[in-house]
Design a protein around this motif. Structure first.
Motif, PDB file in Angstrom:
ATOM      1  N   ILE A  16      39.864  48.016  36.920  1.00 60.33           N
ATOM      2  CA  ILE A  16      39.582  47.821  38.347  1.00 60.33           C
ATOM      3  C   ILE A  16      39.467  46.333  38.671  1.00 60.33           C
ATOM      4  O   ILE A  16      40.011  45.843  39.657  1.00 60.33           O
ATOM      5  N   VAL A  17      38.789  45.574  37.790  1.00 66.47           N
ATOM      6  CA  VAL A  17      38.644  44.136  38.025  1.00 66.47           C
ATOM      7  C   VAL A  17      40.008  43.460  37.918  1.00 66.47           C
ATOM      8  O   VAL A  17      40.381  42.623  38.748  1.00 66.47           O
ATOM      9  N   ALA A  20      41.999  44.038  40.954  1.00 63.05           N
ATOM     10  CA  ALA A  20      41.478  43.253  42.077  1.00 63.05           C
ATOM     11  C   ALA A  20      42.005  41.816  42.021  1.00 63.05           C
ATOM     12  O   ALA A  20      42.187  41.168  43.042  1.00 63.05           O
ATOM     13  N   VAL A  21      42.266  41.356  40.809  1.00 59.31           N
ATOM     14  CA  VAL A  21      42.723  39.973  40.626  1.00 59.31           C
ATOM     15  C   VAL A  21      44.237  39.847  40.811  1.00 59.31           C
ATOM     16  O   VAL A  21      44.736  38.801  41.184  1.00 59.31           O
ATOM     17  N   GLU A  25      46.428  43.235  47.880  1.00 60.24           N
ATOM     18  CA  GLU A  25      45.252  43.738  48.587  1.00 60.24           C
ATOM     19  C   GLU A  25      43.960  43.194  47.957  1.00 60.24           C
ATOM     20  O   GLU A  25      43.058  42.747  48.651  1.00 60.24           O
ATOM     21  N   GLY A  26      43.928  43.222  46.619  1.00 62.53           N
ATOM     22  CA  GLY A  26      42.732  42.766  45.922  1.00 62.53           C
ATOM     23  C   GLY A  26      42.416  41.307  46.227  1.00 62.53           C
ATOM     24  O   GLY A  26      41.299  40.964  46.624  1.00 62.53           O
ATOM     25  N   HIS A  29      40.608  40.159  49.262  1.00 59.58           N
ATOM     26  CA  HIS A  29      39.170  40.427  49.376  1.00 59.58           C
ATOM     27  C   HIS A  29      38.284  39.340  48.773  1.00 59.58           C
ATOM     28  O   HIS A  29      37.088  39.321  49.014  1.00 59.58           O
ATOM     29  N   TRP A  30      38.829  38.501  47.933  1.00 57.48           N
ATOM     30  CA  TRP A  30      37.901  37.579  47.243  1.00 57.48           C
ATOM     31  C   TRP A  30      38.398  36.145  47.121  1.00 57.48           C
ATOM     32  O   TRP A  30      37.638  35.264  46.685  1.00 57.48           O
ATOM     33  N   TRP A  31      39.625  35.850  47.468  1.00 51.46           N
ATOM     34  CA  TRP A  31      40.140  34.510  47.135  1.00 51.46           C
ATOM     35  C   TRP A  31      39.420  33.393  47.881  1.00 51.46           C
ATOM     36  O   TRP A  31      39.288  32.283  47.384  1.00 51.46           O
ATOM     37  N   CYS A  32      38.987  33.677  49.090  1.00 53.08           N
ATOM     38  CA  CYS A  32      38.263  32.620  49.824  1.00 53.08           C
ATOM     39  C   CYS A  32      36.874  32.453  49.204  1.00 53.08           C
ATOM     40  O   CYS A  32      36.140  33.418  49.058  1.00 53.08           O
TER      41      CYS A  32
ATOM     42  N   GLY B  96      31.986  31.041  44.085  1.00 52.81           N
ATOM     43  CA  GLY B  96      32.053  31.835  45.315  1.00 52.81           C
ATOM     44  C   GLY B  96      33.063  32.963  45.200  1.00 52.81           C
ATOM     45  O   GLY B  96      32.809  34.105  45.604  1.00 52.81           O
ATOM     46  N   ARG B  97      34.203  32.640  44.611  1.00 49.60           N
ATOM     47  CA  ARG B  97      35.246  33.662  44.453  1.00 49.60           C
ATOM     48  C   ARG B  97      34.768  34.803  43.562  1.00 49.60           C
ATOM     49  O   ARG B  97      35.004  35.973  43.855  1.00 49.60           O
ATOM     50  N   LEU B  98      34.104  34.443  42.467  1.00 49.78           N
ATOM     51  CA  LEU B  98      33.662  35.487  41.536  1.00 49.78           C
ATOM     52  C   LEU B  98      32.584  36.365  42.163  1.00 49.78           C
ATOM     53  O   LEU B  98      32.521  37.565  41.893  1.00 49.78           O
ATOM     54  N   ASP B  99      31.747  35.783  43.025  1.00 49.87           N
ATOM     55  CA  ASP B  99      30.767  36.609  43.757  1.00 49.87           C
ATOM     56  C   ASP B  99      31.490  37.667  44.586  1.00 49.87           C
ATOM     57  O   ASP B  99      31.123  38.837  44.588  1.00 49.87           O
ATOM     58  N   ARG B 100      32.513  37.213  45.288  1.00 48.77           N
ATOM     59  CA  ARG B 100      33.238  38.142  46.163  1.00 48.77           C
ATOM     60  C   ARG B 100      34.046  39.152  45.346  1.00 48.77           C
ATOM     61  O   ARG B 100      34.126  40.319  45.706  1.00 48.77           O
ATOM     62  N   LEU B 101      34.650  38.648  44.271  1.00 47.34           N
ATOM     63  CA  LEU B 101      35.413  39.552  43.396  1.00 47.34           C
ATOM     64  C   LEU B 101      34.502  40.644  42.840  1.00 47.34           C
ATOM     65  O   LEU B 101      34.855  41.819  42.821  1.00 47.34           O
ATOM     66  N   TYR B 104      33.674  43.207  45.492  1.00 46.27           N
ATOM     67  CA  TYR B 104      34.833  44.055  45.789  1.00 46.27           C
ATOM     68  C   TYR B 104      35.107  45.037  44.651  1.00 46.27           C
ATOM     69  O   TYR B 104      35.270  46.243  44.871  1.00 46.27           O
ATOM     70  N   ALA B 105      35.150  44.526  43.407  1.00 45.48           N
ATOM     71  CA  ALA B 105      35.456  45.392  42.259  1.00 45.48           C
ATOM     72  C   ALA B 105      34.370  46.461  42.094  1.00 45.48           C
ATOM     73  O   ALA B 105      34.659  47.610  41.765  1.00 45.48           O
ATOM     74  N   LYS B 108      34.957  49.188  44.503  1.00 46.99           N
ATOM     75  CA  LYS B 108      36.087  49.998  44.027  1.00 46.99           C
ATOM     76  C   LYS B 108      35.653  50.931  42.897  1.00 46.99           C
ATOM     77  O   LYS B 108      36.084  52.077  42.819  1.00 46.99           O
ATOM     78  N   GLU B 109      34.817  50.408  42.016  1.00 46.35           N
ATOM     79  CA  GLU B 109      34.308  51.216  40.904  1.00 46.35           C
ATOM     80  C   GLU B 109      33.501  52.410  41.457  1.00 46.35           C
ATOM     81  O   GLU B 109      33.665  53.542  41.000  1.00 46.35           O
TER      82      GLU B 109
END
Lengths: 142, 117
Positions: A16-17, A20-21, A25-26, A29-32, B96-101, B104-105, B108-109
């Motif tokens: 899943i991680v 997301a990377v 779509e993934g 959600h997190w790149w910013c 910051g990115r890893l917090d958001r990742l 999100y993940a 999803k989980e």
């Protein structure tokens, strides 16, 4: 070699991680890095495939990252090149390696962003760089 | 006037060499060392050390002052701070990115588990 490394544990399975990377779509959600929006993203996760992400920080500055996937092993490893357009903190191309490891609570992710700003010193030894710098930083702050 | 990127490039290039880093670490222990004191731990000749000091000086990482026949070398913290600030910017980006990742993940989980997968 100039690099930064971060390690984080995420309560989700590696697949899943990893997705997301490596999906359009993934990434959206997190790149910013702050709460600002990702304006557009595209991502073709195969070796030789490219990605491009445009985002706006809360300070209203817009940035764009793009690069090529150099290695992909689902769900363990992604290596990609990265360059910047607009708001350029770094004029050259750098390398991002992301490793995914299974741990009890889910996934441990390790990001190493290297070749930052050191094209001219790429052949030099890498050991001790960060340690020496940290101590100097402590000195300078003191 | 040298621009910010050129200056950073010179700083990181200067820091890319292990002997130069060792010189900086020595100066961190004892600021205001003479050139011969700095050269002592290295298996290289004085002129080679002088060359490294030239690079560090051009990168704005040290200053040299001459008194009689003695040259004293000192650290110049400002440029080091600028370089650290630049690196920290990347750390902040990824943090910051890893917090958001993670957020999100993890959502999803939870979705996947709710669907019994």
């Amino acid at each position: 070699m100039t690099s930064v490394t971060l390690v984080r544990r995420i309560r989700a399975r590696p697949e899943i991680v990893f997705d997301a990377v490596t999906t359009t779509e993934g990434i959206a959600h997190w790149w910013c890095p702050d709460e600002g929006p990702v304006l557009s993203s595209e991502c073709e996760a195969r070796v030789g495939g490219r990605y491009r992400v445009r985002f706006r920080l809360l300070d209203d500055s817009e940035h764009e990252n793009s690069g090529e996937f150099l290695e992909i092993v689902r769900p363990e490893l992604v290596v990609m090149s990265m360059s910047w357009k607009d708001g350029v903190p770094d004029p050259g191309e750098s390398r991002v390696e992301i490793r995914f490891r299974t741990v009890a609570e889910g996934t441990e992710i390790t990001v190493t962003h290297s070749q930052l700003h050191d094209e001219r010193s790429r052949s030099s030894h890498t050991e001790g760089w960060t340690g020496a710098l940290r101590r100097l930083e402590a000195y300078c702050a003191g | 006037m040298v621009n910010y990127q050129d200056r950073l490039g010179r700083t990181f290039a200067a820091l890319g060499d292990p002997t130069r880093r060792a010189i900086l670490v020595q100066l961190e222990r004892k600021d205001g060392a003479t050139v011969s004191e700095l050269a002592k731990p290295f298996a290289i000749k004085l002129p080679a050390v002088m060359k490294h000091l030239d690079v560090l000086n051009d990168a704005g990482l040290v200053t040299r002052s001459k008194s009689g026949r003695t040259v004293t070398v000192r650290l110049r913290p400002r440029q080091m701070r600028e370089a650290m600030e630049w690196l920290r910017r990347y750390e902040r980006f990824w943090s910051g990115r890893l917090d958001r990742l993670a957020a999100y993940a993890e959502s999803k989980e939870n979705e996947a588990r709710a669907k019994g997968r």
